[in-house]
Structures are given as C-alpha cells and as structure tokens.
Design an enzyme around this catalytic site. Structure first.
Site, mmCIF file in Angstrom:
data_model
loop_
_atom_site.group_PDB
_atom_site.id
_atom_site.type_symbol
_atom_site.label_atom_id
_atom_site.label_comp_id
_atom_site.label_asym_id
_atom_site.label_seq_id
_atom_site.Cartn_x
_atom_site.Cartn_y
_atom_site.Cartn_z
ATOM 1 N N ASP A 472 1.005 -0.974 0.153
ATOM 2 C CA ASP A 472 -0.066 -0.105 0.162
ATOM 3 C C ASP A 472 0.960 1.157 -0.087
ATOM 4 O O ASP A 472 1.988 1.295 0.303
ATOM 5 C CB ASP A 472 -0.855 -0.047 1.327
ATOM 6 C CG ASP A 472 -2.212 0.683 1.029
ATOM 7 O OD1 ASP A 472 -2.474 1.240 0.150
ATOM 8 O OD2 ASP A 472 -3.254 0.262 1.974
ATOM 9 N N ASP A 541 -10.685 1.943 -3.738
ATOM 10 C CA ASP A 541 -11.028 1.696 -2.140
ATOM 11 C C ASP A 541 -12.492 1.647 -2.265
ATOM 12 O O ASP A 541 -13.146 1.304 -1.046
ATOM 13 C CB ASP A 541 -10.601 2.781 -1.376
ATOM 14 C CG ASP A 541 -9.229 2.485 -0.641
ATOM 15 O OD1 ASP A 541 -8.688 1.302 -0.913
ATOM 16 O OD2 ASP A 541 -8.702 3.152 0.494
HETATM 17 C C1 DGJ Z 1 -5.855 1.550 2.028
HETATM 18 C C2 DGJ Z 1 -6.354 0.464 1.101
HETATM 19 O O1 DGJ Z 1 -6.690 1.006 -0.174
HETATM 20 C C3 DGJ Z 1 -7.324 -0.125 2.200
HETATM 21 O O2 DGJ Z 1 -7.535 -1.415 1.183
HETATM 22 C C4 DGJ Z 1 -6.630 -0.670 3.275
HETATM 23 O O3 DGJ Z 1 -5.620 -1.665 2.837
HETATM 24 C C5 DGJ Z 1 -6.179 0.270 3.837
HETATM 25 N N1 DGJ Z 1 -5.416 1.179 3.244
HETATM 26 C C6 DGJ Z 1 -5.283 0.061 5.308
HETATM 27 O O4 DGJ Z 1 -5.071 1.125 5.873
#
Ligand code: DGJ
Length: 721
Positions: A472, A541
C-alpha cells in the site's frame, strides 16, 4: 515485421502498423505513424512552403522550418515553437540542435537502466537512432522496439554527456511524435480517490490538452496514458493510437494542436520538480513509453494494449496464472481484530471455497489506528495471539494461502523508526511537516533508506511462508527538499522512484513465488511502472458495485482484467452507503479478479449459499475473464443507466449486463455479442438453451431481468462445436 533501414528511411514495423522516419538535412522527420506502409515513395512536399513567422535554419531555404516539419525530437530555439521533447542546459543556455549521426539495429530489447522495461521475446528488434549536439557535446539515442505479432512499440530516450562540463536536463519526454492535421478526439482516464479511471473523451482543439501528476505518484486523478483517435472512431470502428508510460511518479502527457492544426503528442516525466545533472561521462535514461495502434476501433486498441501488458509487462511467472479468490479482513474488521476473529473469517472463507486469506493493516507495532506505527515492522504478537508463523500455519491448515498488507514507503511520527531516524523522511529543512493520514514518506532517494527497507522486507518474507503481499501507499509526497542544493532537490522526485523500483525489483526477484498486489488507497498508483513488478492492483477503495462499473470499465481501456482486484463488500456499502443485491455485487466483482471483503461470520445461510455459488461459478469462468478477450458493449460512464461487458476465449463466453436503475415502459435492451464463431453453437449454461454464434452476434439477446434480480444478469455460455 521488424526494423528496416533503406537509404535515409527507417521503417519500424509492427504487425499491422508502422512508423517511418526519414533522415533529411541530418534531422529526423516523422513520415508516418499508423497502418502499415512497407514502401514509402512520396517525397513529402506538403511542408515545403514558406510559413510566416516560422524559423528557417538555412537562409537560402525559406521553405524548411522546424515549426512545420513533423519530428520525433522537437527542441526550442531554432524555430520550432511547439512543446519541446527536451530542454538541456549547458553553459548559459538550453539551446540544442541534435543532428543525426548513426542508426543501428539491435536484436531484442535495449534496457532503460534502473527502470521498468518490457520483457523481450523472440523476434523483438530495436532501432537505435543517435543524434549529437556539437556545442554541448551531448548525444541523444532514440530507441524504438518492435515485438513479433504485436501492434505495440516500446520507446525511450538515452542522453549521454561526453563533454568535459556538467549539463542539466530540465525536461525530457520519453517519446514525442508529430501527426498530420485532422479532426481528432483525445481520451484520458481521469477521476479522484474512490472514482478512478473514468473515461473522458474530448475534441482536440488548437492549444494543448495535457494531463499530469505532481504528487510523487501517478495518482488517482490521472493515468499516465493518452489515446488519440479519429473523431468518428468508436469501440468497433476507426483509427486510434495509445501512448502509455511505464512510470509511477510525476508524469505529463499532452496533445498539442498548433496554429496550422498539426498535432504533437508527448509523454514523459513531469518537468515540475524535475531536473537531472549529468556529469561528464554520465547518461540518463527516460522511462519507457508504449505506442499501440489499431484501425479497428477502440476495443481492438484495448485488446492490443491488454494483451501486450499481460505478455510483456506483468511479471512473467504470473502473466498467465489464474488469480486466487481472496478474503480480505479490512472492511470486515478494520483495525479491530484478534486472532480468533481472523480464524473465524478464514473458516468461513475456506468453507465457501475461497483460496487466499489476506491480513490487512494493523498486524504490526502499536498499529491500533492509522495515526501511528508505520515503520515499526515487528509483529504484534499480542494482537495476533502468537507468532505470525503460527497464524500462517493455522490459515494454511484451513486450505487457504496467506497474504499480508504492508506500507513500506511510509513512516508515522509516532514510531520507533521515526524516533531513531527523523532525517529519513522527505522534508525541506526549516519547514514543518505536511501530514496526510497523519503519516510521512520515507525518502527513497536516500540509498541508506532503500537498503534498510530491502533488508526489512526481505527478512519478513524469508522468515514467513507468505504467498501474497498487498503493498500500500496511502499519501502523496510534499515538502520535497532533502538536498543541499536546489538542483539536488529537483532530482529528488525521480530519484525516489528509482529507489522504489530498486526495492521492488530486489524483493520480487528474491521472492518470485509471492504474488504482489499494488495499492495506493485503491488506484492511486495504478500504472504500468508498478504493474511491471506487481502483477495486480487494488483498483479502488470504493467497493460499491455501481461505482465500480465505470472504474473497471475505464481500466479495461488499457489494462488487462487479470491485473485488477475486485471485491464483494457489505451493504450498505461503506463508501457510498448504497444497498446493492448480493447477486449484482458478485456479477460486478466477477468482471475482475474476484475477492471478498466483508464479515463472512455475519451473513445469513442464504447469503452464504449465494456466495458459495458465486465462488463456484467464478472458478468455471475465471480462465475466460482473466485470460480471455474483453469486449465493451455498453458504457456506464456519464450518467448512463446500463453497462455490458463480454469476455470470450475459445471455449467460453461470459456476458455481464447491469441496469443501474429500474425503468418502466421501455423495451429491454438487445445486446449483439462480439467476436464469436458464427457457425458454432453456444450453450447458455444456466438455462440449458443453445444459440448459434450468428444469432448471438447478428440478432442479439434481449436483456430481460427476472423479478428479484432486477439489477444485473450474467450469461455464461460454453462453446459446443
Ligand atoms: C488503503 C487501502 O486501499 C485499503 O484497502 C486498506 O488496505 C487500507 N489502506 C489499510 O490502511
């Protein structure tokens, strides 16, 4: 196919397209880019007119101007007033006149150093065109590579300083090309956090249309790619050209229509926050760009790009490997989990037929919320109820593979790592930090940081049987200013990306069995640079099925389906608050790499049964969705009420139709399928009905949605003969 040099003409030939460059007066002029021409005869007279207010390098030839010649390397200062490909400072100015010196044909791909490169393949050939500016004593090498059976070229530029003085690059595109005046549209993939990759199409007008990022990452709002097409082109008709960049940092891409209506296209690193010093003897390689072409409409262009990316960009050990159906605990638990909860989720997942369990954020250090602990990559055994190895063993024992979330480029102020190395963050001296999600960014332009991160994550991967990593990156970069001089800080953003590529190249080579998925708050770095190391991307997301329609649809313009993670989540959806039937959530996620991201322990038996059916169905259609050809039938963007996408391979066809809002007193939509064998029979699996390919393509099927299932339909056909 391949490269041909005939006298002063250079032919770069792809499967059905070609690029022809002529060397004239030691300048390199672009004579053609488009449908294949194997013999170029006409000497181009159209530009040989005296145009007012254009500069002429030769006083006796008022008809030859850099402003009107179609070029592949435009520079300022000698009469070309369009966007330059390069600005190189030497001494007190940045004027350069690069003149052709030699051409070479090289077998295979020439590698851009430290950057993501396409995989070579049998039949790949590269044309190297060298040009020299005598005054600055610098050399430019332009590389164009063709790949057997493809309509995609890769290209980049190398600059060599062979003078005794330093020179400074202020701008350098990866590729540039000039095209004849014509009515064109430009297509880009735009959006924002949680609504990435929306297709935007607009007419090219006099002036410059540009997209860019100055965020230190390619960003959610723009994708490093542009499509230029004839105005009358649609998904199944017309000529189009896609420019794409294998780069994950600040980029720019533009289409410029000048005063004579001619077109200049360019793509490369953004000039903002960029400069690069070349000491005597040093070289600089630009990121690689791709140029894809089709004269069969935008779907064919997309199919070309998708299959090129799948076979030449995505790490080869994963390019054709079907991706596991996963359960991710993020939207099920967020930071609030204990080992018991994880094991309950895993139990349910394994009973429902899922294949991979992903432990998301919150397993390390004192990471109880998103304000702290990034950088402290030690396992929080209290929270995990024992070691990570024990948890992995428990998950494996349930027949699931194990995946782990990490965010290696980031650091929290509240972390032991920050307390120990406060100067490892990206930060301008004398200024206070700028926070985003309350976190800071490690300076990957610093080799010490790069080394530390390599060791830390190599160690985690060596000591644990991890099958998958979600990498991430949850903020963009500010306060760029770690250098002692202005020039050093101008070099920092690109140096960061080189540091990032060094880390991920190292880790993915050392642990080639680990499936990496890149994520940046969803699709904040969904670009070909990352895809060269990480075979899949968490596309957004936003897990709302209806929002996902246009995100996934946009992604299909250039990226293969197998690169795209897509999850079924809970209702009301956590981002949009919308309630969408489970069946439709499944249909939408099954147009990507299916996964689940909800608390399975809270579902009713009926819902579990539905999910078990989805998983079973997806296993049957997975090869077709992930490795087949994608056809766009109905575009969901800009407020449209319907979407339809079809996947074909030689054995199966999967058609997904979604009607977002129910309608009344309208006739149901009839969809004509694409790309089938007219003489073959296709059996509709759920209804035990058969149709000829001709019927499906030429008469079509009417999309009647049964009562109670009013949002979507998934039709799955098996080819019988
Ligand atoms: C952002 C990601 O896109 C989510 O899927 C998740 O992993 C969160 N970060 C976790 O902090």
């Amino acid at each position: 196919m391949g490269i041909k040099i005939e006298g002063n003409l250079f032919y770069i030939e792809a499967q059905t397209s070609s690029m022809i460059i002529e060397q004239k007066n030691s300048d390199l002029l672009l004579r053609h880019l488009g449908k294949k021409i194997s013999q170029y005869h006409f000497s181009n007279r159209v530009h040989e007119r005296d145009h007012a207010f254009s500069g002429n390098p030769d006083p006796n030839v008022r008809t030859y101007s850099y402003d009107t010649q179609r070029q592949i390397l435009g520079t300022h200062g000698f009469g070309d007033f369009r966007q330059p490909a390069l600005v190189l400072q030497h001494g007190n100015n940045a004027l350069n006149q690069f003149k052709f010196t030699e051409a070479r044909v090289i077998e295979g791909v020439v590698v851009a150093s430290g950057l993501p490169n396409p995989y070579s393949a049998e039949g790949a050939e590269t044309l190297e065109l060298s040009l020299v500016d005598d005054l600055s004593q610098t050399r430019v090498k332009l590389y164009y590579t063709t790949y057997s059976g493809r309509d995609t070229l890769s290209t980049f530029i190398r600059i060599e300083n062979f003078s005794k003085e330093k020179v400074i690059l202020h701008r350098i595109l990866s590729t540039m090309c000039d095209l004849p005046a014509a009515p064109y549209d430009v297509i880009s993939l735009q959006g924002a956090y949680a609504r990435e990759k929306t297709v935007r199409r607009q007419a090219v007008e006099q002036g410059t249309f540009s997209i860019s990022s100055n965020r230190g990452a390619s960003g959610h709002s723009q994708t490093p790619a542009l499509i230029l097409c004839e105005q009358e082109a649609n998904d199944y008709y017309g000529e189009s050209l896609a420019l794409q960049l294998l780069y994950s940092g600040n980029f720019q891409a533009f289409v410029q229509q000048n005063q004579l209506n001619e077109i200049r296209l360019g793509i490369g690193i953004n000039d903002e926050n960029f400069a690069w010093e070349l000491k005597p003897g040093e070289t600089f390689d630009t990121p690689v760009a791709l140029i894809s072409y089709s004269d069969q409409g935008l779907t064919a262009l997309s199919q070309e790009s998708q299959s090129f990316v799948q076979s030449h960009i995505i790490p080869q050990q994963f390019a054709d490997v079907e991706r596991p159906i996963l359960i991710n605990n993020w939207e099920a638990t967020y930071f609030d989990f204990q080992k018991d909860k994880l094991l309950q989720l895993a139990d349910e997942a394994s009973q429902l037929g899922m294949e991979l369990f992903v432990l998301d954020d919150g397993w390390f250090g004192h990471r109880f919320d998103d304000n702290r602990a990034l950088g402290d990559w030690w396992v929080n055994e209290e929270k995990l109820g024992g070691s990570l190895n024990q948890l992995i063993a428990d998950i494996h024992a349930k027949g699931l593979r194990f995946g782990l979330w990490v965010e290696p480029e980031m650091i929290s102020e509240d972390s032991n790592l920050y307390r120990k190395y406060p100067d490892w963050v990206i930060q301008a001296a004398g200024r206070s930090h700028t926070y985003s999600r309350n976190q800071l960014v490690l300076n990957f332009a610093n080799p010490e940081v790069v080394e530390y991160i390599k060791l830390t994550f190599d160690d985690i991967l060596r000591r644990h049987a991890i099958d998958y990593i979600k990498w991430d990156y949850n903020r963009n970069i500010t306060n760029v200013g770690n250098g002692d001089t202005y020039l050093e800080t101008q070099m920092q953003s690109h140096a960061y990306i080189l540091g990032l590529y060094e880390v991920i190249d190292y880790l993915t080579k050392k642990h080639p069995q680990v499936l990496f998925e890149s994520c940046s708050g969803g699709g904040g770095r969904n670009d070909l640079g990352m895809m060269r190391y990480f075979p899949q991307v968490w596309a957004s997301d936003n897990t709302d099925a209806i929002s996902r329609l246009s995100i996934q649809y946009g992604s299909s313009y250039l990226y293969p389906t197998i690169s795209m993670g897509a999850h079924v989540s809970a209702v009301p959806n956590h981002q949009m608050g919308r309630v969408t039937p489970l069946k439709t959530r499944g249909h939408v996620a099954m147009m990507g790499n299916l996964g689940y991201e909800l608390d399975l322990t809270k579902l009713s038996d009926l819902e579990k049964e539905e999910i078990a059916n989805q998983v079973k169905r997806y296993k049957a259609i997975r090869p077709t969705v992930q490795k087949g050809r994608l056809y766009r039938l109905l575009n969901p963007s800009r407020g449209a009420n319907e979407m339809a996408v079809q996947f074909n391979d030689d054995k199966q066809v999967v058609l997904t139709y979604v009607r977002i809002l129910s309608t009344i007193e309208t006739m149901e939509t009839t969809l004509k399928l694409k790309g089938l064998d007219p003489d073959a029979t296709y059996k509709l699996v759920d209804e035990d009905k058969s149709y000829s390919g001709a019927e499906l393509m030429y008469a079509g099927l009417t999309m009647v949605l049964p009562q109670g299932d009013y949002l979507s339909k998934q039709l799955y056909f098996v080819k019988e003969t």
